[in-house]
Motif scaffolding. Structure first.
Motif, PDB file in Angstrom:
ATOM      1  N   GLY A 296      37.302  29.109  78.520  1.00 41.20           N
ATOM      2  CA  GLY A 296      36.843  27.812  78.011  1.00 41.20           C
ATOM      3  C   GLY A 296      35.498  27.471  78.642  1.00 41.20           C
ATOM      4  O   GLY A 296      34.603  28.322  78.697  1.00 41.20           O
ATOM      5  N   VAL A 297      35.387  26.219  79.111  1.00 38.24           N
ATOM      6  CA  VAL A 297      34.142  25.834  79.806  1.00 38.24           C
ATOM      7  C   VAL A 297      34.224  26.421  81.215  1.00 38.24           C
ATOM      8  O   VAL A 297      34.890  25.883  82.094  1.00 38.24           O
ATOM      9  N   GLU A 298      33.551  27.533  81.419  1.00 40.30           N
ATOM     10  CA  GLU A 298      33.686  28.232  82.702  1.00 40.30           C
ATOM     11  C   GLU A 298      32.759  27.650  83.756  1.00 40.30           C
ATOM     12  O   GLU A 298      32.993  27.808  84.952  1.00 40.30           O
ATOM     13  N   LYS A 299      31.724  26.975  83.316  1.00 39.43           N
ATOM     14  CA  LYS A 299      30.777  26.417  84.281  1.00 39.43           C
ATOM     15  C   LYS A 299      29.960  25.312  83.614  1.00 39.43           C
ATOM     16  O   LYS A 299      29.646  25.433  82.431  1.00 39.43           O
ATOM     17  N   ILE A 300      29.674  24.266  84.367  1.00 35.58           N
ATOM     18  CA  ILE A 300      28.695  23.272  83.903  1.00 35.58           C
ATOM     19  C   ILE A 300      27.398  23.568  84.653  1.00 35.58           C
ATOM     20  O   ILE A 300      27.396  23.661  85.883  1.00 35.58           O
TER      21      ILE A 300
END
Ligand code: APR
Length: 318
Positions: free
Chosen positions: A278-282
């Motif tokens: 999914g969102v692995e990093k911002i």
């Protein structure tokens, strides 16, 4: 046995139909086109139309239309367009009272039927609808994102490419913040094959292009009487594909901030890495003072509409 991905499209309207067409063409998986009971036949008709394209285009995926959430069970990805689009003269925020109960309904059903899905919300006002969906489901924030930044950046990239007279392929642009009229085009991050865009386009023209980007959705609503669907659908598919194929793409998306950029408990557009988790990093971009101030203004607008949504939810609970 290998298994095809299952992608549930909640809302079988203009964007939903275009999403389905892109998914089967890119062979990303089987599609469930879901809509409300009054639109069940419409969804079934769209699904049949798309299946009749299989022989011509040569794809193997299945598309079904339904108004039964049980058919969405076990979806790997859900893309939500349920709701009402803008009409000329309306802002996205004007839709909050209409689309919030719809998102509440969708969130409760998604929680019951598709607890493991990667969820992409498109319904407007985007940053508030994705926040509400996450709040209601309690899903892991890594698995719940909003589609806006890829679209807003694509609009900016189009205007830049046209003005500079270069290929769209060589233009890179970043748009942060809420998906509203005070979104933040980050000029310091816009390049033409790595070369600062300011070497190609004057700052007066860049001001005008950024203004047009902020109003890019409204310009289309004014022309068509309803909101855009080709580019919004393709933008969401870029995100779904990044997840399904574990591509680790860097894409601007509405993500839940937890201190990043100085904000918490707020969905706003920021660059993120999307892969199989999914969102692995911002990703935190260095911003100049002007860009920081614009992001603060945009985030405050989103927070204001989140507060409206909270009040509406509290009223409907009493
Ligand atoms: N569950 C599922 N679908 C729903 C629900 C619901 N509870 N309520 C409404 N819908 C369906 C409508 O019946 C309609 O078919 O959502 C569909 C929306 O399709 P369109 O009206 O064609 O709108 P579209 O252009 O696809 O935009 C959808 O995305 O960009 C945003 O502002 C836009 O909020 C709007 C959304």
């Amino acid at each position: 046995m290998a298994k095809r991905n299952k992608i549930a499209l909640i809302g079988a309207g203009n964007i939903g139909g275009e999403l389905a067409a892109l998914i089967v063409r890119r062979q990303l998986g089987d599609v469930v086109l879901f809509d409300i009971p009054a639109k069940a036949d419409f969804a079934k008709g769209k699904a049949l139309d798309l299946m009749q394209n299989a022989a011509i285009e040569g794809f193997d995926a299945n598309v079904v239309g339904t108004s039964d959430w049980a058919d969405c069970a076990g979806a790997d990805v859900i893309i939500i367009t349920a709701g009402v689009p803008r009409k000329p003269g309306q802002s996205r925020d004007d839709l909050v009272g209409i689309n919030l109960p719809i998102i509440e309904n969708v969130a409760n059903n998604a929680k019951a039927h598709c607890p493991n899905a990667f969820v992409i919300v498109i319904s407007n006002p985007l940053d508030v609808m994705v926040w509400a969906f996450r709040e209601i489901t309690g899903f892991d924030a890594k698995k719940v994102v909003g589609m806006a930044g890829v679209l807003d950046a694509a609009r900016l990239q189009h205007f830049l490419a046209a003005e500079a007279g270069v290929s769209h392929k060589d233009v890179r642009a970043m748009v942060l913040g809420g998906h509203g009229d005070d979104m933040v085009p980050v000029r310091s991050n816009c390049t033409i094959y790595g070369i600062p865009v300011s070497q190609f386009i004057s700052s007066e023209k860049l001001d005008a292009i950024e203004k047009r980007t902020r109003g890019g959705g409204g310009e289309i609503v004014k022309l068509m009487g309803t909101s855009a669907y080709y580019a919004p659908a393709t933008a969401a598919i870029e995100m779904a594909e990044a997840y399904l194929l574990d591509q680790k793409r860097v894409l601007p998306c509405a993500a839940l901030l937890n201190g990043e950029y100085g904000y918490s408990d707020l969905y706003v557009g920021v660059p993120v890495v999307i892969g199989g988790a999914g969102v692995e990093k911002i990703v935190e971009l260095p911003l100049n003072d002007n860009e920081k101030a614009m992001l603060a203004k945009s985030s405050e607008s989103v927070r204001g509409v989140v507060e409206v949504a909270k009040r509406l939810r509290a009223q409907s609970a009493t």
